[in-house]
Design an enzyme around this catalytic site. Structure first.
Site, PDB file in Angstrom:
ATOM      1  N   ARG A   1      -4.975 -59.481 -95.547  1.00 40.60           N
ATOM      2  CA  ARG A   1      -5.904 -59.772 -96.553  1.00 40.60           C
ATOM      3  C   ARG A   1      -5.186 -60.697 -97.606  1.00 40.60           C
ATOM      4  O   ARG A   1      -4.161 -59.988 -98.376  1.00 40.60           O
ATOM      5  CB  ARG A   1      -6.766 -58.415 -97.392  1.00 40.60           C
ATOM      6  CG  ARG A   1      -7.188 -58.732 -98.896  1.00 40.60           C
ATOM      7  CD  ARG A   1      -7.964 -57.548 -99.454  1.00 40.60           C
ATOM      8  NE  ARG A   1      -9.082 -57.347 -98.490  1.00 40.60           N
ATOM      9  CZ  ARG A   1     -10.197 -56.501 -98.797  1.00 40.60           C
ATOM     10  NH1 ARG A   1     -10.066 -55.867 -99.958  1.00 40.60           N
ATOM     11  NH2 ARG A   1     -11.144 -56.197 -98.038  1.00 40.60           N
TER      12      ARG A   1
ATOM     13  N   HIS B   1     -14.922 -63.484 -95.101  1.00 45.49           N
ATOM     14  CA  HIS B   1     -14.514 -62.029 -94.838  1.00 45.49           C
ATOM     15  C   HIS B   1     -15.343 -61.625 -93.483  1.00 45.49           C
ATOM     16  O   HIS B   1     -16.174 -60.681 -93.761  1.00 45.49           O
ATOM     17  CB  HIS B   1     -15.163 -61.119 -95.861  1.00 45.49           C
ATOM     18  CG  HIS B   1     -14.604 -59.766 -96.061  1.00 45.49           C
ATOM     19  ND1 HIS B   1     -13.888 -59.355 -95.498  1.00 45.49           N
ATOM     20  CD2 HIS B   1     -15.025 -58.807 -97.136  1.00 45.49           C
ATOM     21  CE1 HIS B   1     -13.652 -57.810 -95.643  1.00 45.49           C
ATOM     22  NE2 HIS B   1     -14.330 -57.740 -96.731  1.00 45.49           N
TER      23      HIS B   1
ATOM     24  N   GLN C   1     -16.201 -57.680 -92.538  1.00 49.16           N
ATOM     25  CA  GLN C   1     -17.239 -57.302 -93.008  1.00 49.16           C
ATOM     26  C   GLN C   1     -18.514 -57.743 -92.271  1.00 49.16           C
ATOM     27  O   GLN C   1     -19.323 -56.837 -92.162  1.00 49.16           O
ATOM     28  CB  GLN C   1     -17.297 -57.804 -94.695  1.00 49.16           C
ATOM     29  CG  GLN C   1     -18.308 -57.362 -95.498  1.00 49.16           C
ATOM     30  CD  GLN C   1     -18.472 -56.065 -95.526  1.00 49.16           C
ATOM     31  OE1 GLN C   1     -17.312 -55.391 -96.167  1.00 49.16           O
ATOM     32  NE2 GLN C   1     -19.475 -55.128 -95.190  1.00 49.16           N
TER      33      GLN C   1
ATOM     34  N   ASP D   1     -23.225 -59.380-103.438  1.00 49.96           N
ATOM     35  CA  ASP D   1     -22.077 -59.070-103.515  1.00 49.96           C
ATOM     36  C   ASP D   1     -21.504 -59.249-105.168  1.00 49.96           C
ATOM     37  O   ASP D   1     -22.500 -59.750-105.902  1.00 49.96           O
ATOM     38  CB  ASP D   1     -21.247 -59.983-102.650  1.00 49.96           C
ATOM     39  CG  ASP D   1     -19.627 -59.642-102.619  1.00 49.96           C
ATOM     40  OD1 ASP D   1     -19.124 -58.595-103.464  1.00 49.96           O
ATOM     41  OD2 ASP D   1     -18.767 -60.561-102.451  1.00 49.96           O
TER      42      ASP D   1
ATOM     43  N   CYS E   1     -21.343 -55.332 -99.586  1.00 50.25           N
ATOM     44  CA  CYS E   1     -20.271 -55.026 -98.943  1.00 50.25           C
ATOM     45  C   CYS E   1     -19.380 -54.021 -99.675  1.00 50.25           C
ATOM     46  O   CYS E   1     -18.517 -53.293 -99.032  1.00 50.25           O
ATOM     47  CB  CYS E   1     -19.384 -56.258 -98.848  1.00 50.25           C
ATOM     48  SG  CYS E   1     -19.323 -57.131-100.330  1.00 50.25           S
TER      49      CYS E   1
ATOM     50  N   ARG F   1     -17.702 -50.593 -90.674  1.00 52.02           N
ATOM     51  CA  ARG F   1     -16.490 -51.090 -90.899  1.00 52.02           C
ATOM     52  C   ARG F   1     -15.302 -50.770 -89.579  1.00 52.02           C
ATOM     53  O   ARG F   1     -14.718 -51.224 -89.117  1.00 52.02           O
ATOM     54  CB  ARG F   1     -15.564 -51.189 -92.297  1.00 52.02           C
ATOM     55  CG  ARG F   1     -16.399 -51.923 -93.204  1.00 52.02           C
ATOM     56  CD  ARG F   1     -16.363 -53.307 -93.303  1.00 52.02           C
ATOM     57  NE  ARG F   1     -15.014 -53.898 -92.988  1.00 52.02           N
ATOM     58  CZ  ARG F   1     -14.463 -54.220 -94.004  1.00 52.02           C
ATOM     59  NH1 ARG F   1     -14.934 -54.222 -95.318  1.00 52.02           N
ATOM     60  NH2 ARG F   1     -13.252 -54.599 -94.007  1.00 52.02           N
TER      61      ARG F   1
END
Ligand code: CP
Ligand code: NVA
Length: 320
Positions: free
Chosen positions: A109, A136, A139, A230, A270, A298
């Site tokens: 990340r 991402h 996700q 988001d 998310c 996830r």
């Protein structure tokens, strides 16, 4: 598939294979736990190690990858940038070249997407993007799994993403296109998605999938099967939070707005979420919300991703 820096690294077949395996792993794990058996299927990663490097904070990504690697019989090695100091103490390419002497995959990340690209250039071990400023994709594998669980398929379904044209939006538009979905990004002026990503998604689209961007909230959400949002200020954009709150006025997902979506529409986010900012509490905590199934997925989607990258020929962990 060698690396997973972007949803565009996957083919439609990769996506289907990963999602099928994620479903099977989820069912097998549920059965094992319900029967009081161990959920660990050690033969999948068979003692292999996976580095988890974090340049930004995380709850879901760190927990789901670490538990997932454990459940596949591997060893997770979580590391924070306070100890590595990517690009400061050491060049990012050297970090990758060293880590791959110890581990069989590097999940990272990071802020700059280019860090991932540079790591992938030097490392033979798979590099997995667990969030960059540009995408991402892990996700979105979980998001697609959640959509399939709800509707039985992704093909022909419409997803309206309301908010910032950010990393999550980019991976959604690419992943949705690969999964045959119509994806609309509904954003305020000046906060739209990257045009190159939109064009790439249109190129990758299968089964008549479409991608579009609009600043008209009602139009964008009309008839959608999935409404997604988001945060308005992503990690690293904290200084812009006040300006963004003003710019995103009218883009909150409210119960009133959800009425414009399909009558069977579900809500996804998310997470982490800010109730009263990008979404009303009544929506995220209401009956259409699937956000905690999405967060759980996830774990399953990333286990399937690691199996796909590191043990593509094993079926261990899958349901019979
Ligand atoms: N959705 C997500 O990636 O959550 P974290 O930032 O907590 O990992
Ligand atoms: N767009 C958000 C996603 C968090 C999971 C961010 O980058 O902070």
């Amino acid at each position: 598939m060698q690396d997973f820096l972007s949803m565009a690294d996957a083919t439609p077949d990769d996506v289907t294979t990963i999602l099928d395996r994620a479903d099977a792993m989820k069912a097998a794990r549920d059965d094992a736990l319900a029967a009081g058996r161990s959920p660990v299927t050690p033969e999948v990663l068979d003692g292999r190690s996976v580095a988890l490097v974090f340049e930004k904070p995380s709850l879901r990504t760190r927990a789901s990858f670490e538990v997932g690697v454990h459940e596949l019989g591997g060893k997770a090695l979580p590391m924070w940038n306070t100890e590595i100091n990517l690009g400061g103490r050491e060049d990012v390419a050297d970090v990758a070249a060293v880590l791959e002497r110890y581990v069989q995959a590097i999940v990272i990340r990071t802020f700059a997407h280019d860090n991932l690209v540079r790591m992938a250039e030097v490392a033979d071990a798979p590099i997995v993007n667990s969030l960059s400023d540009h995408e991402h994709p892990c996700q979105v594998l979980a998001d697609l799994q959640t959509v399939r669980e709800e509707f039985g398929e992704t093909t022909g379904r419409t997803l309206a993403y309301v908010g910032d044209g950010n990393n999550v939006a980019h991976s959604l538009v690419l992943g949705g296109a690969l999964a045959g979905m119509d994806v609309r990004i509904v954003h305020p002026d000046g906060y739209g998605p990257d045009q190159e990503v939109m064009a790439r998604a249109a190129d990758l689209a299968v089964d008549g999938a479409t991608v579009a961007a609009t600043t008209d909230v009602r139009d964008g959400i009309a008839g959608a099967d999935v409404v997604y949002t988001d945060v308005w200020a992503s990690m690293g954009q904290e200084d812009e939070a006040a300006a963004r709150r003003a710019a995103f006025d009218g883009f909150r997902v409210t119960t009133d707005l959800m009425v414009s979506a399909s009558e069977h529409a579900i809500f996804l986010h998310c997470l982490p979420a800010h109730r009263g900012e990008e979404v009303d509490a009544d929506v995220i905590d209401g009956p259409t919300s699937r956000v905690f199934d999405q967060a759980e997925n996830r774990l399953h989607a990333q286990k399937a991703l690691l199996a796909h990258l590191l043990a593509p020929h094993t079926t261990a962990g899958s349901a019979p």
